[in-house]
Write a protein that holds these residues in place. Structure first.
Motif, mmCIF file in Angstrom:
data_model
loop_
_atom_site.group_PDB
_atom_site.id
_atom_site.type_symbol
_atom_site.label_atom_id
_atom_site.label_comp_id
_atom_site.label_asym_id
_atom_site.label_seq_id
_atom_site.Cartn_x
_atom_site.Cartn_y
_atom_site.Cartn_z
ATOM 1 N N TYR A 208 0.803 -1.338 -0.122
ATOM 2 C CA TYR A 208 -0.096 -0.050 0.147
ATOM 3 C C TYR A 208 0.995 1.297 -0.125
ATOM 4 O O TYR A 208 1.569 1.520 0.801
ATOM 5 C CB TYR A 208 -0.890 -0.036 1.300
ATOM 6 N N ASN A 209 0.673 2.189 -1.012
ATOM 7 C CA ASN A 209 1.203 3.371 -0.912
ATOM 8 C C ASN A 209 0.543 4.067 0.193
ATOM 9 O O ASN A 209 -0.543 4.301 0.227
ATOM 10 C CB ASN A 209 1.088 4.119 -2.075
ATOM 11 N N VAL B 77 -2.581 7.167 -3.695
ATOM 12 C CA VAL B 77 -2.886 6.428 -2.454
ATOM 13 C C VAL B 77 -4.289 5.953 -2.413
ATOM 14 O O VAL B 77 -4.702 5.887 -1.261
ATOM 15 C CB VAL B 77 -2.454 7.424 -1.418
#
Length: 336
Positions: free
Chosen positions: A212-213, A278
């Motif tokens: 996950y960013n 994101v």
């Protein structure tokens, strides 16, 4: 939830511990004992780089989740993950956007190409390769379904031990003309360590996995808003002198290092640092507090504890030399 935090006394690790305690979790920290963790935890000590350094973790205790913030040679992640793989439910490794190959296009997602990870049996190499090696080591033991890879962008907030936001706060508090890198509306992405911590704990609680960013969404704040917030919370009468990027670069000033947070617009570096996608993290619960709250709380911490931003000297941002700043602004040396 029973949580083991590898580290737990500095910056991100400390934020994770504090957030977990706030949720009523049972928290154990494992570190070298050089810094005092938040009260209310069980503390185990050992050096992950030393022979038998994990002995304190070998007693058979089980945990629901592990959070690891290791940044050096990935051997430490490999050995710890191997030791705990049958005794922990999930392994969250706090990685970095640095694991993505260069250049990174604006809006890059978790599917972007990655650097080659450092070999787990090698000594420390480059930061990006070590972080990618740490990811691979976590996945090796816990599998893709049992590991969470938190690819953090710029992290700010109280207890910051790199010195970026503390440098700006201290510089603006000092007053006088301040070289403010333009343009004022330049987008800036960062994540407060406490918001990263809350998302990470939510991720392990819900059984999320994969990369996950992790930083604030695009448009969270701007360079102008960030420095104006620094001026407001410090009560400073500093004069922010907004300066064109071309002037700054022509003076030989290094973006990001000498002027923390800032990288010039239109550059590969700006796309790589401040234009990350994101959406995956937001869709899974990421909530970011206002930038001014991060600034205010960091200033409060600095005022209460003194300048503690330098616990890892090799990574500390020095900021801009006052004489260089004065020269660019056309002031006498030390004129700020």
């Amino acid at each position: 939830m029973r949580l083991l935090v590898l580290g737990g006394s500095e910056f991100v690790g400390r934020a994770v511990v504090t957030a977990a305690l706030g949720r009523g979790w049972e928290v154990t920290v494992f570190n070298r004992g050089q810094h005092r963790p938040p009260p209310g935890v069980r503390a185990l000590h050992g050096d992950r780089t030393a022979p038998d350094g994990l002995a304190a973790l070998a007693d058979g205790t089980e945990w629901d989740a592990v959070v690891d913030t290791w940044s050096a040679a990935p051997r430490a992640v490999r050995e710890t993950a191997r030791l705990l793989r049958d005794r922990a439910g999930r392994y969250a490794y706090v990685s970095s956007l640095s694991v993505y190959d260069w250049p990174r296009p604006a809006g890059f997602t978790e599917d972007e190409a990655l650097v080659t990870g450092a070999a787990a049996d090698a000594g420390p190499t480059e930061y990006a390769q070590d972080k990618r090696g740490g990811e691979l080591a976590a996945v090796e033991s816990f599998g893709a379904d049992g590991s969470v890879l938190v690819r953090a962008g710029l992290i700010l907030g109280p207890y910051e031990n790199v010195g970026r936001l503390p440098w700006w706060l201290n510089r603006i508090a000092r007053g006088g003309p301040v070289l403010a890198p333009g343009p004022q509306d330049l987008p800036v992405q960062f994540v407060d360590a406490r918001d990263l911590a809350e998302w990470t704990l939510g991720a392990v609680e819900r059984g999320l996995s994969g990369p996950y960013n992790l930083t604030a969404p695009p448009g969270h704040t701007t360079m102008g808003a960030l420095l104006e917030a620094c001026r407001r919370v410090t009560g400073s009468a500093a004069e922010l002198r907004w300066t064109d990027p071309e002037v700054i670069l022509a003076a030989g000033i290094e973006p990001w290092v000498q002027l923390p947070v800032w990288v010039p617009p239109g550059s590969e570096s700006h796309d790589a640092v401040h234009r990350m996608d994101v959406s995956r993290a937001v869709a899974t619960g990421l909530v970011c507090r206002p930038a001014e709250e991060t600034v205010a709380d960091t200033w409060r911490w600095l005022r209460e504890t003194g300048d503690e931003a330098s616990s890892r000297p090799a990574r500390v941002v020095k900021g801009l030399d006052p004489d260089v700043e004065a020269r660019v602004l056309g002031l006498p040396a030390g004129g700020s």
